[in-house]
Each structure stands twice: as structure tokens, then as C-alpha cells.
Design an enzyme around this catalytic site. Structure first.
Site, PDB file in Angstrom:
ATOM      1  CE  LYS A 168      -4.241  -2.052   1.598  1.00 22.97           C
ATOM      2  NZ  LYS A 168      -3.765  -3.466   1.719  1.00 22.97           N
TER       3      LYS A 168
HETATM    4  C1  PLP Z   1      -4.347  -4.565   1.091  1.00 28.69           C
HETATM    5  C2  PLP Z   1      -3.580  -5.819   0.954  1.00 28.69           C
HETATM    6  C3  PLP Z   1      -3.958  -6.833   0.042  1.00 28.69           C
HETATM    7  C4  PLP Z   1      -5.206  -6.733  -0.813  1.00 28.69           C
HETATM    8  O1  PLP Z   1      -5.116  -5.746  -1.806  1.00 28.69           O
HETATM    9  P1  PLP Z   1      -6.431  -5.210  -2.547  1.00 28.69           P
HETATM   10  O2  PLP Z   1      -5.967  -4.049  -3.348  1.00 28.69           O
HETATM   11  O3  PLP Z   1      -7.386  -4.798  -1.450  1.00 28.69           O
HETATM   12  O4  PLP Z   1      -6.980  -6.311  -3.372  1.00 28.69           O
HETATM   13  C5  PLP Z   1      -3.150  -7.952  -0.070  1.00 28.69           C
HETATM   14  N1  PLP Z   1      -2.049  -8.117   0.695  1.00 28.69           N
HETATM   15  C6  PLP Z   1      -1.657  -7.173   1.589  1.00 28.69           C
HETATM   16  C7  PLP Z   1      -0.450  -7.421   2.414  1.00 28.69           C
HETATM   17  C8  PLP Z   1      -2.405  -5.987   1.752  1.00 28.69           C
HETATM   18  O5  PLP Z   1      -2.013  -5.065   2.641  1.00 28.69           O
END
Ligand code: PLP
Length: 471
Positions: A113
Site C-alpha cells: 500500500k
Molecule cells: C491490502 C492488501 C492486500 C489486498 O489488496 P487489494 O488491493 O485490497 O486487493 C493484499 N495483501 C496485503 C499485504 C495488503 O495489505
């Protein structure tokens, strides 16, 4: 470039207008009117660019209301080796013949993120300064999103963050990551309750339109188009690293929750990046796997949402999914409303199984899916450590499991690594009996002074706290 709402009842807007907005006023999600097309000559020119310049090239196709020199400077300031650990920013590592891991989690909070949130922080600061405006971000987190938002917004002018989290329920590492931030514009609020209480508070505050306007309350949730756009860049960067020339297809596997990450892959593919398959990997919360297998999209109730060892993928509905379905049904807003407003509203599900559009999910848009369990994750973490001396986190393990079921000889498979193992140490210890290594900058963070207030699960208490800290 103009942006439209998937539900067809909102004015078309430009990038900076939707940057600080969440949902469109008609309840839909914003998408560009068209996907800019990238030809082989352009791919060839981009292949050798450093990541920040590649980001600028891609972003500038979608953003025409920030002067090019400013956008370039924002990209250069965001994607640095200092923040992301390497010059490549998203280095690719080959596990075995044709199977790669793309590292997206070497940013400040060790999860993917950061890739988008760091850009968002700089875009927000830029746009708020230009407008002479301020923004108070209110959020609810059980871990990854909250810390990525705080590390992106810390010290930014014009922005404050009020982040609620369930008191005592995050891992000690995650608590330490967030609560050790001493920046004056970051406010950690530990709510006596569970994650749903935090989400209810955010909803209640956002529904108080008078309060929302007076205190300029905004969010950074995953439906924000700028976050999605930032993620498109690393599909290109992964493609260039996995291929020697631009006529070879590559497949990607994406550990998925709210469908934000893999939706960025869909956008890259729509732009003409030669992606063969996009594999959506889920855990036991398999709403998305069910859809891609059967054509039925069935939102889960809170009680049917499992708490798993890949918690960032524990979702009951996928908030970005509407964007893909809009393309799937030929960008027909009436049909989209039928599915997401009428059918979902009435029954909590919709069904496309018999619809010719559903076939296109695989045939035209290249989607496949997979699902894994706790036992699968443990097995995958062990196997990857044993055969390749590489430690992966449980979310990446979900990805690798689904990827192995979808390999095509001769087509490189890139699995997106979405977090580092240290963030989910308990599961790694369960798999291997040893603690994952911790990057130097996080050594001893649990012992740092904590900056957090405790409040009851009461929207009024949170409003009073925000009002008190807004001038
Ligand atoms: C947020 C997240 C996901 C999922 O991603 P999306 O964009 O919501 O599909 C997968 N793995 C980790 C470690 C995350 O923080």
C-alpha cells in the site's frame, strides 16, 4: 482526460477534482472515459526509464490538470531508493524457471500500500496548497491501510490524519509502527471495541454532513482513483524486468482483497501492456474466486467473513470490483446499476453465469482465480524457504499457491509480493519455527514512546476529539 462514474449519473470531472473525493455523488466509482493506448514503440522507450520517470509517463496520460514539470517533481520526490530501499523500487527476483516475485513491500510500512499511498501524500499536499485548503483524513484500520496512510501523510502541510483502530487488537509490530509516530498531524485513536465499531464510527461521522463540511473530513480508502493509478506503474515495471523484448506476454498473480491491486493490472492490460493472464488469489474469504469460477458475486455477511492468517485479504465484499464489472458489461451504466444497486441491494448477490459478458472475464479480459487455506499458506511458506531460501509472507503465499495452478509454459508468471514476512511473524513462526528477519529501521520499535489516545466506541467522542484538534 475526463472521469466518469460507473453508475452514469454524475458529472464528468478532471483528475484533481476527484483526487480528494471518495465515491462519485451517484454512489459509483470514477474511471477514465477511455484507457490511453500504449504501442510497442512507446513500450520500447519506457523500458529503460527509472521508476519515477516511468511513473511520470504513465500518470501524465491520465492527469492533465497538473503542469508536467510539477507532476514530474512529485514522482521524483516519491519514488526514491531512500524511501523504497532499492534503485529498482520494485525489484524482480526469479524463484525458479519462469516464476518471479515482484517486491512491492520495501516502502516505509513494509506492505504494497506504500506504493500508492506515498504518491497520494505528495499529491494531496500539492493540491491542498494550490487550493489554500486543508483536509482531515478520518479512517478505520486493523493494520496495513492505517499505517501506510500515516507514513504517507506524516508532516504533510494541510493534512491531518485521525486513524481509529480497535484497542489492543493489532499485532504489537503494527501498533508500534503506527503509535510511535510523533508527528503533530498524526492522531492515533484506539477505540474500545472491534474493527467494525471503528468502521461504524467513520460512517457515522461521514454521514453527519454538517460536521463533515465544517471539518473538511476526507478519506484515503482503496476506491480512490489516484491510488489505483499509482499501482498501474508497477505492472509495467514488472513486465520490463520479466522480459527482454516487448512482444512477449507475461502473467501476473495478485493476492487480492478489495480488488484494488488487480484492478490496476486490468487497467495496464487495457492500455495494451502484453499481459496474458491476471490471476486473482484469495484466501478463505473467496468472494472473488467464487465469481470468477461461477459468475455469481455473493457478498458475505460479517459473521461469514473469516479471520485468517492473511488478514489484509479478509473482506466480505470487494470495494473496487464495480470498476471491472463496468468494463465487463461493456461500460453500460444501466446494466451496472441493475447489478450493483438493484440485485445487490435486494439480495446481496448478482449472477452473470448465463450472461455472455461473464465468458469475457476469462476470454477477453484474461482473468483467472485461485483460493487457499491456512494449511496451503504454511505449506507454501515452507516450500519456498526450503527450495529457494526465500522467506515470504502469508499474503504472498496465497498468491504463489494460485500462481502455481495457472502456469503456462513459456509465459513468465510474476507474483506480486504484497507484504514482508516480519509484518505477519506469528504465521511465519508457525510455518518455520523461526522469526523472520527485521529490517534495521524497525529494530526495537515496540519499546519506543507511543502516541495514542483511547476513546469509547462512540462517534460523538471521536467528533469532539477531532473538533478539539483542528485549529
Ligand atoms: C491490502 C492488501 C492486500 C489486498 O489488496 P487489494 O488491493 O485490497 O486487493 C493484499 N495483501 C496485503 C499485504 C495488503 O495489505
Amino acid at each position: 482526460m475526463n472521469y466518469l462514474s460507473t453508475r452514469g449519473h454524475a458529472d464528468r470531472k478532471r483528475f484533481c477534482e476527484i483526487l480528494l473525493e471518495g465515491l462519485a455523488p451517484d454512489g459509483g466509482l470514477y474511471l477514465p472515459e477511455t484507457y490511453p493506448q500504449v504501442d510497442t514503440a512507446t513500450l520500447a522507450a519506457w523500458r529503460t526509464l527509472p521508476y519515477n520517470e516511468l511513473a511520470f509517463e504513465i500518470l501524465s496520460l491520465y492527469i492533465d490538470d497538473i503542469p508536467a514539470a510539477d507532476l514530474k517533481a512529485i514522482c521524483a520526490k516519491t519514488y526514491t531508493a531512500e524511501v523504497f530501499g532499492t534503485d529498482e523500487i520494485v525489484p524482480l527476483r526469479e524463484l525458479e524457471d519462469g516464476v518471479y516475485l515482484e517486491a512491492l513491500s520495501n516502502g516505509p510500512t513494509l506492505a504494497f500500500k506504500d506504493m500508492a499511498m506515498q504518491l497520494l501524500g505528495n499529491l494531496f499536499e500539492y493540491e491542498l496548497a494550490r487550493r489554500g485548503a486543508e483536509l482531515n483524513i478520518l479512517g478505520a484500520t486493523s493494520g496495513d491501510t492505517g499505517s501506510a496512510a500515516e507514513y504517507a501523510m506524516r508532516g504533510k502541510k494541510g493534512v491531518r490524519v485521525f486513524m481509529t483502530s480497535p484497542d489492543g487488537r493489532m499485532s504489537p509490530f503494527q501498533q508500534a509502527q503506527m503509535f510511535s509516530l510523533q508527528d503533530a498531524n498524526i492522531h492515533n485513536i484506539a477505540i474500545t471495541g472491534v474493527f467494525d465499531d471503528c468502521q461504524d464510527i467513520v460512517k457515522a461521522v461521514s454521514n453527519d454532513l454538517g460536521f463533515k463540511r465544517k471539518y473538511r473530513i476526507g478519506t484515503v480508502n482503496s476506491i480512490n482513483w489516484a491510488r489505483l493509478l499509482a499501482q498501474v506503474v508497477y505492472y509495467f515495471a514488472g513486465y520490463f524486468q520479466a522480459t527482454a523484448s516487448n512482444d512477449k506476454p507475461v502473467s501476473f498473480t495478485v493476492p487480492s482483497g478489495n480488488f484494488g491491486n488487480v484492478c490496476a493490472g486490468h487497467v495496464a492490460r487495457m492500455m495494451g501492456l502484453p499481459i496474458q493472464t491476471l490471476v486473482v488469489a484469495t484466501n478463505e474469504n473467496d468472494v472473488l474466486d467464487e465469481f470468477f469460477r461461477t459468475g455469481v458475486y455473493r457478498v458475505r455477511a460479517a459473521v461469514d467473513t473469516h479471520e485468517t492468517s492473511s488478514p489484509s485479504m479478509d473482506i466480505s465484499k470487494a470495494s473496487n470490483f464495480e470498476r471491472f464489472v463496468f468494463d465487463l458489461v461493456g461500460r453500460d451504466p444501466a446494466k451496472l446499476r441493475q447489478l450493483f444497486v438493484d440485485d445487490l441491494g435486494l439480495t446481496g448477490s448478482f449472477e452473470l453465469s448465463a450472461d455472455p459478458a461473464f465468458k469475457q472475464a476469462a476470454e477477453r479480459f484474461g482473468f483467472r482465480s485461485g483460493r487457499s487455506t491456512h494449511a496451503d499458506r504454511l505449506a507454501m511458506i515452507r516450500d519456498t524457504e526450503k527450495r529457494f531460501a526465500t522467506l515470504i509472507d502469508p499474503h504472498t503465499a496465497d498468491g504463489l499457491k494460485a500462481a502455481r495452478e495457472q502456469l503456462t509454459p513459456g509465459v513468465p508468471m510474476v507474483v506480486l509480493e504484497t507484504a514482508l514476512p516480519i509484518k505477519f511473524a506469528a504465521t511465519v513462526v508457525e510455518a518455520l519455527g523461526e522469526e523472520p528477519a527485521r529490517p534495521k529501521k524497525f529494530e526495537g520499535i515496540e519499546a519506543l514512546p507511543k502516541r495514542v489516545v483511547q476513546l469509547p466506541a462512540d462517534a460523538e467522542a471521536v467528533k469532539a476529539y477531532i473538533a478539539q484538534h483542528c485549529d
